[in-house]
Design an enzyme around this catalytic site. Sequence first.
Site, short mmCIF file in Angstrom:
data_model
loop_
_atom_site.label_atom_id
_atom_site.label_comp_id
_atom_site.label_asym_id
_atom_site.label_seq_id
_atom_site.Cartn_x
_atom_site.Cartn_y
_atom_site.Cartn_z
N ARG A 43 -12.42 -7.79 -8.58
CA ARG A 43 -13.35 -8.60 -7.79
C ARG A 43 -13.87 -9.76 -8.64
O ARG A 43 -14.03 -9.61 -9.86
CB ARG A 43 -14.55 -7.77 -7.32
CG ARG A 43 -14.22 -6.76 -6.26
CD ARG A 43 -15.49 -6.02 -5.82
NE ARG A 43 -15.17 -5.04 -4.81
CZ ARG A 43 -14.77 -3.80 -5.07
NH1 ARG A 43 -14.68 -3.38 -6.32
NH2 ARG A 43 -14.49 -2.98 -4.08
N LYS A 67 -19.80 -3.90 -7.80
CA LYS A 67 -20.07 -3.53 -6.41
C LYS A 67 -20.23 -2.02 -6.22
O LYS A 67 -21.14 -1.57 -5.55
CB LYS A 67 -18.95 -4.05 -5.50
CG LYS A 67 -19.17 -3.72 -4.03
CD LYS A 67 -18.09 -4.28 -3.15
CE LYS A 67 -18.34 -3.88 -1.71
NZ LYS A 67 -17.32 -4.39 -0.81
N HIS A 132 -12.44 -14.15 -2.74
CA HIS A 132 -11.75 -12.90 -2.42
C HIS A 132 -10.24 -13.10 -2.24
O HIS A 132 -9.47 -12.14 -2.26
CB HIS A 132 -12.35 -12.28 -1.16
CG HIS A 132 -13.00 -10.97 -1.41
ND1 HIS A 132 -13.90 -10.74 -2.42
CD2 HIS A 132 -12.85 -9.78 -0.77
CE1 HIS A 132 -14.29 -9.48 -2.38
NE2 HIS A 132 -13.66 -8.88 -1.40
N ARG A 135 -8.13 -11.45 -5.12
CA ARG A 135 -7.93 -10.00 -4.99
C ARG A 135 -6.98 -9.68 -3.84
O ARG A 135 -6.11 -8.82 -3.95
CB ARG A 135 -9.30 -9.34 -4.79
CG ARG A 135 -9.30 -7.83 -4.74
CD ARG A 135 -10.75 -7.38 -4.83
NE ARG A 135 -10.98 -6.05 -4.31
CZ ARG A 135 -10.92 -4.94 -5.03
NH1 ARG A 135 -10.61 -5.00 -6.31
NH2 ARG A 135 -11.19 -3.77 -4.48
N HIS A 158 -10.50 1.80 -2.37
CA HIS A 158 -10.80 1.83 -0.94
C HIS A 158 -10.81 3.28 -0.46
O HIS A 158 -10.15 4.14 -1.04
CB HIS A 158 -9.76 1.04 -0.14
CG HIS A 158 -9.93 -0.45 -0.24
ND1 HIS A 158 -8.95 -1.32 0.16
CD2 HIS A 158 -10.95 -1.22 -0.67
CE1 HIS A 158 -9.37 -2.56 -0.01
NE2 HIS A 158 -10.59 -2.52 -0.53
N TYR A 167 -7.45 -5.18 4.73
CA TYR A 167 -7.98 -6.05 3.67
C TYR A 167 -6.96 -7.08 3.21
O TYR A 167 -7.29 -8.24 3.01
CB TYR A 167 -8.43 -5.17 2.49
CG TYR A 167 -9.03 -5.94 1.36
CD1 TYR A 167 -10.35 -6.37 1.41
CD2 TYR A 167 -8.30 -6.24 0.22
CE1 TYR A 167 -10.92 -7.08 0.37
CE2 TYR A 167 -8.85 -6.95 -0.83
CZ TYR A 167 -10.17 -7.37 -0.74
OH TYR A 167 -10.72 -8.08 -1.76
#
Length: 184
Positions: A43, A67, A132, A135, A158, A167
């Site tokens: 990230r 995160k 993002h 990633r 995840h 994603y």
Amino acid sequence: MEITKKVQPIRDKEMIEKMKNELLKRGYRDYMLFVIGINTGLRISDILKLKVSDVKDRSHIILNEKKTGKSKKARINEQLNRDIDGYVQGMPLQAYLFESQRGANNPITRVQAYRILNAAAKEIGLDEIGTHTLRKTFGYWHYKQYKDVALLQKLFNHSSPSITLEYIGSNQDIMDQTIDNFYI
């Protein structure tokens, strides 16, 4: 009803090369931000806090994800290691990899990283790009090469394969492909 703009992975290798070239014109720091992002899947919040000592002469980047708070170990392969070695040459071990030009030894902000990536993307005609995207691009190409959603799910921390596929935009790609060859 307004649709929220979602950032996308870069699905075209030629566009990845154009992005690299455009960022390199702007500076080695900006280029390396992109290269590390698309080759580690970390990230942006974790990339920006990296220091030279976290990557120099290392086989892995080891950190606690900002995160999730989870421990993360990201492999630095041989090619990325060569890129990093060239970039950190002469930099102090305690320097941030992506140092801001404002203030002493501060990393660039997430907003600045977004501006850097967006300016380069705009220049080469890419849209739906954000921090993002790095990633997601890693995930898209990793999945495309290995077709192992369980492994990618684990790499991304995840909770389910469906979240991972959504994603990286793979679900949309699959749906679009089924419609491309469908006509009644």
